[in-house]
Design a protein around this motif. Sequence first.
Motif, PDB file in Angstrom:
ATOM      1  N   GLY A   8      43.130  38.570  34.275  1.00  0.00           N
ATOM      2  CA  GLY A   8      42.244  39.566  34.772  1.00  0.00           C
ATOM      3  C   GLY A   8      43.149  40.603  35.211  1.00  0.00           C
ATOM      4  O   GLY A   8      42.446  41.791  35.821  1.00  0.00           O
ATOM      5  N   ASN A   9      44.335  40.761  34.737  1.00  0.00           N
ATOM      6  CA  ASN A   9      45.241  42.054  34.945  1.00  0.00           C
ATOM      7  C   ASN A   9      45.169  42.916  33.619  1.00  0.00           C
ATOM      8  O   ASN A   9      44.695  42.577  32.937  1.00  0.00           O
ATOM      9  CB  ASN A   9      46.487  41.622  35.369  1.00  0.00           C
ATOM     10  CG  ASN A   9      47.228  42.629  36.179  1.00  0.00           C
ATOM     11  OD1 ASN A   9      46.883  43.873  36.280  1.00  0.00           O
ATOM     12  ND2 ASN A   9      48.416  42.268  36.744  1.00  0.00           N
ATOM     13  N   PHE A  10      45.300  44.281  34.152  1.00  0.00           N
ATOM     14  CA  PHE A  10      45.734  45.173  32.982  1.00  0.00           C
ATOM     15  C   PHE A  10      46.674  44.687  32.183  1.00  0.00           C
ATOM     16  O   PHE A  10      47.714  44.188  32.500  1.00  0.00           O
ATOM     17  CB  PHE A  10      45.842  46.668  33.456  1.00  0.00           C
ATOM     18  CG  PHE A  10      44.777  47.263  34.157  1.00  0.00           C
ATOM     19  CD1 PHE A  10      43.755  47.922  33.628  1.00  0.00           C
ATOM     20  CD2 PHE A  10      44.725  47.069  35.615  1.00  0.00           C
ATOM     21  CE1 PHE A  10      42.652  48.373  34.240  1.00  0.00           C
ATOM     22  CE2 PHE A  10      43.644  47.724  36.295  1.00  0.00           C
ATOM     23  CZ  PHE A  10      42.618  48.427  35.760  1.00  0.00           C
ATOM     24  N   LEU A  11      46.668  45.172  30.665  1.00  0.00           N
ATOM     25  CA  LEU A  11      48.012  45.126  30.114  1.00  0.00           C
ATOM     26  C   LEU A  11      48.469  46.416  29.672  1.00  0.00           C
ATOM     27  O   LEU A  11      47.435  47.314  29.214  1.00  0.00           O
ATOM     28  CB  LEU A  11      47.893  44.281  28.862  1.00  0.00           C
ATOM     29  CG  LEU A  11      48.723  44.085  27.804  1.00  0.00           C
ATOM     30  CD1 LEU A  11      50.136  43.394  28.195  1.00  0.00           C
ATOM     31  CD2 LEU A  11      48.582  43.431  26.435  1.00  0.00           C
ATOM     32  N   ASN A  12      49.534  46.916  30.056  1.00  0.00           N
ATOM     33  CA  ASN A  12      49.901  48.146  29.587  1.00  0.00           C
ATOM     34  C   ASN A  12      51.338  48.241  28.983  1.00  0.00           C
ATOM     35  O   ASN A  12      52.199  47.998  29.753  1.00  0.00           O
ATOM     36  CB  ASN A  12      49.596  49.314  30.534  1.00  0.00           C
ATOM     37  CG  ASN A  12      49.917  48.982  31.950  1.00  0.00           C
ATOM     38  OD1 ASN A  12      50.444  47.871  32.177  1.00  0.00           O
ATOM     39  ND2 ASN A  12      50.090  49.819  32.900  1.00  0.00           N
TER      40      ASN A  12
END
Length: 108
Positions: A8-12
């Motif tokens: 559920g987290n962003f990937l950057n």
Amino acid sequence: MRVQANDGNFLNLAEVDVYDSGGAELALSDGVLGSQYSSTLYQASNCIDDVLSTFCHTSYDDDNWVRFAFTSSDTAFTVQLTNRNSANYDRIIGGNVRILGASLETLG
């Protein structure tokens, strides 16, 4: 090869580099994001452009991954992830890297 953030987290990520057992960098291509934060910025190709000031970025959901194809059949020995350098350094914590076969099944 697929890199996925924790649930559920962003990937950057700024860069994804892969090396063979002799330390030679293996070329990656055909970057695909599972979801996209912006349609014009933060493309998957930013993760393999050798420019640390650009990065790829997914949306905040379960499709928070980026996938690349190897351009050769050499064996991957080391995967180096360079995190985004401007903020949100903790988003990759708990993430994982998977080496995928031609059918995108996990090899190991």
